[in-house]
Design a protein around this motif. Structure first.
Motif, PDB file in Angstrom:
ATOM      1  N   ASP A  38      -0.610  -8.979   0.308  1.00  0.00           N
ATOM      2  CA  ASP A  38      -1.271  -9.934  -0.585  1.00  0.00           C
ATOM      3  C   ASP A  38      -0.467 -10.176  -1.851  1.00  0.00           C
ATOM      4  O   ASP A  38      -0.267 -11.319  -2.268  1.00  0.00           O
ATOM      5  CB  ASP A  38      -2.672  -9.437  -0.970  1.00  0.00           C
ATOM      6  CG  ASP A  38      -3.661  -9.499   0.168  1.00  0.00           C
ATOM      7  OD1 ASP A  38      -3.385 -10.190   1.175  1.00  0.00           O
ATOM      8  OD2 ASP A  38      -4.727  -8.848   0.057  1.00  0.00           O
ATOM      9  N   ILE A  39      -0.027  -9.097  -2.461  1.00  0.00           N
ATOM     10  CA  ILE A  39       0.747  -9.218  -3.701  1.00  0.00           C
ATOM     11  C   ILE A  39       2.081  -9.906  -3.424  1.00  0.00           C
ATOM     12  O   ILE A  39       2.533 -10.741  -4.214  1.00  0.00           O
ATOM     13  CB  ILE A  39       0.952  -7.838  -4.356  1.00  0.00           C
ATOM     14  CG1 ILE A  39      -0.394  -7.247  -4.776  1.00  0.00           C
ATOM     15  CG2 ILE A  39       1.894  -7.940  -5.555  1.00  0.00           C
ATOM     16  CD1 ILE A  39      -0.338  -5.792  -5.179  1.00  0.00           C
ATOM     17  N   GLN A  53       2.778 -12.135  -1.108  1.00  0.00           N
ATOM     18  CA  GLN A  53       2.542 -13.570  -0.944  1.00  0.00           C
ATOM     19  C   GLN A  53       2.243 -14.225  -2.287  1.00  0.00           C
ATOM     20  O   GLN A  53       2.798 -15.277  -2.613  1.00  0.00           O
ATOM     21  CB  GLN A  53       1.395 -13.791   0.027  1.00  0.00           C
ATOM     22  CG  GLN A  53       1.119 -15.248   0.324  1.00  0.00           C
ATOM     23  CD  GLN A  53       0.020 -15.439   1.355  1.00  0.00           C
ATOM     24  OE1 GLN A  53      -0.557 -14.493   1.858  1.00  0.00           O
ATOM     25  NE2 GLN A  53      -0.267 -16.677   1.671  1.00  0.00           N
ATOM     26  N   ASP A  54       1.370 -13.625  -3.085  1.00  0.00           N
ATOM     27  CA  ASP A  54       1.026 -14.175  -4.395  1.00  0.00           C
ATOM     28  C   ASP A  54       2.252 -14.283  -5.293  1.00  0.00           C
ATOM     29  O   ASP A  54       2.395 -15.242  -6.055  1.00  0.00           O
ATOM     30  CB  ASP A  54      -0.041 -13.316  -5.083  1.00  0.00           C
ATOM     31  CG  ASP A  54      -1.388 -13.380  -4.384  1.00  0.00           C
ATOM     32  OD1 ASP A  54      -1.589 -14.270  -3.529  1.00  0.00           O
ATOM     33  OD2 ASP A  54      -2.241 -12.516  -4.692  1.00  0.00           O
ATOM     34  N   THR A  55       3.125 -13.298  -5.194  1.00  0.00           N
ATOM     35  CA  THR A  55       4.336 -13.280  -6.023  1.00  0.00           C
ATOM     36  C   THR A  55       5.223 -14.472  -5.711  1.00  0.00           C
ATOM     37  O   THR A  55       5.661 -15.202  -6.617  1.00  0.00           O
ATOM     38  CB  THR A  55       5.127 -11.977  -5.814  1.00  0.00           C
ATOM     39  OG1 THR A  55       4.305 -10.883  -6.203  1.00  0.00           O
ATOM     40  CG2 THR A  55       6.403 -11.973  -6.625  1.00  0.00           C
ATOM     41  N   ILE A  85       4.465 -17.270  -4.182  1.00  0.00           N
ATOM     42  CA  ILE A  85       3.782 -18.532  -4.500  1.00  0.00           C
ATOM     43  C   ILE A  85       3.882 -18.818  -5.990  1.00  0.00           C
ATOM     44  O   ILE A  85       4.228 -19.934  -6.394  1.00  0.00           O
ATOM     45  CB  ILE A  85       2.314 -18.493  -4.026  1.00  0.00           C
ATOM     46  CG1 ILE A  85       2.249 -18.527  -2.497  1.00  0.00           C
ATOM     47  CG2 ILE A  85       1.512 -19.641  -4.626  1.00  0.00           C
ATOM     48  CD1 ILE A  85       0.873 -18.254  -1.926  1.00  0.00           C
ATOM     49  N   LYS A  86       3.581 -17.819  -6.800  1.00  0.00           N
ATOM     50  CA  LYS A  86       3.633 -18.007  -8.247  1.00  0.00           C
ATOM     51  C   LYS A  86       5.059 -18.295  -8.715  1.00  0.00           C
ATOM     52  O   LYS A  86       5.291 -19.160  -9.555  1.00  0.00           O
ATOM     53  CB  LYS A  86       3.085 -16.765  -8.959  1.00  0.00           C
ATOM     54  CG  LYS A  86       2.958 -16.935 -10.452  1.00  0.00           C
ATOM     55  CD  LYS A  86       2.220 -15.771 -11.075  1.00  0.00           C
ATOM     56  CE  LYS A  86       1.980 -16.013 -12.550  1.00  0.00           C
ATOM     57  NZ  LYS A  86       1.179 -14.948 -13.150  1.00  0.00           N
ATOM     58  N   ILE A 124       1.193  -8.884 -11.058  1.00  0.00           N
ATOM     59  CA  ILE A 124       0.130  -9.138 -10.082  1.00  0.00           C
ATOM     60  C   ILE A 124      -0.440  -7.809  -9.581  1.00  0.00           C
ATOM     61  O   ILE A 124      -1.654  -7.649  -9.441  1.00  0.00           O
ATOM     62  CB  ILE A 124       0.647 -10.015  -8.920  1.00  0.00           C
ATOM     63  CG1 ILE A 124       0.954 -11.424  -9.428  1.00  0.00           C
ATOM     64  CG2 ILE A 124      -0.370 -10.063  -7.780  1.00  0.00           C
ATOM     65  CD1 ILE A 124       1.675 -12.316  -8.427  1.00  0.00           C
ATOM     66  N   LYS A 176      -4.319  -6.490  -9.956  1.00  0.00           N
ATOM     67  CA  LYS A 176      -5.140  -6.061  -8.822  1.00  0.00           C
ATOM     68  C   LYS A 176      -5.661  -4.636  -9.032  1.00  0.00           C
ATOM     69  O   LYS A 176      -6.790  -4.330  -8.656  1.00  0.00           O
ATOM     70  CB  LYS A 176      -4.359  -6.165  -7.515  1.00  0.00           C
ATOM     71  CG  LYS A 176      -4.153  -7.601  -7.085  1.00  0.00           C
ATOM     72  CD  LYS A 176      -3.802  -7.688  -5.632  1.00  0.00           C
ATOM     73  CE  LYS A 176      -3.572  -9.116  -5.233  1.00  0.00           C
ATOM     74  NZ  LYS A 176      -4.743  -9.767  -4.689  1.00  0.00           N
TER      75      LYS A 176
END
Length: 160
Positions: free
Chosen positions: A34-35, A37-39, A41-42, A63, A67
């Motif tokens: 999750d982290i 992917q978020d990283t 994307i951001k 991130i 979390k």
């Protein structure tokens, strides 16, 4: 189009290292994914022209910390750690070694675990870690050395 290729090349170069770092930090594959992917994307959204490993790791670290703040009472699991699947014996040995190291890392202070994760195999250079942590390279070297000594001492104590 050229920017997209450069960004994709940058991501391809650092995806394995970043995921390894996040696995060591979270001790949990789903959280690391999750982290991770978020990283990306951001990073792609806010810094499409940049190619800075230090910035990438800073975003991942922030991130991760966000979390952690949200999941204060939940425990981490290291059961889903990636394993090398060559033969059944090698798989078992690798899984046991991975679980042992992750359990020992979990016992280290968060700061030490983070530094070891950043500097681990194929990790960031000391200069890049210094940028992420906003410290001098000399200070990073000393802290990583001390963290490795702590981990080594814990491994030796466990072997006795």
């Amino acid at each position: 189009m050229k920017r997209n290729k450069q960004l994709l090349s940058f991501f391809n170069e650092y995806q394995g290292r970043l995921f390894g770092y996040l696995m060591k930090m979270t001790l949990n594959r789903p959280d690391a994914e999750d982290i991770f992917q978020d990283t990306f994307i951001k990073y792609a959204d806010k810094y499409p022209m940049e190619q800075s490993p230090a910035l990438l790791y800073t975003i991942a670290r922030n991130i991760f910390l966000d979390k952690i703040r949200k999941k204060v009472n939940k425990t981490n699991s290291y059961e889903n750690a990636p394993v090398n699947k060559n033969s059944p014996e090698e798989c078992l040995i690798s899984k046991n070694a991975t679980q042992r190291i992750l359990s020992l890392l979990k016992k280290l202070p968060e700061e030490d675990r983070e530094l070891l994760s950043m500097a681990g195999s194929d990790g960031l250079a000391y200069s890049e870690i210094a940028k992420v942590k906003n410290m001098t390279v000399a200070n990073i070297k000393v802290r990583i050395y001390r963290a490795r000594l702590k981990l080594k001492t814990m491994m030796e104590a466990e072997d006795e």
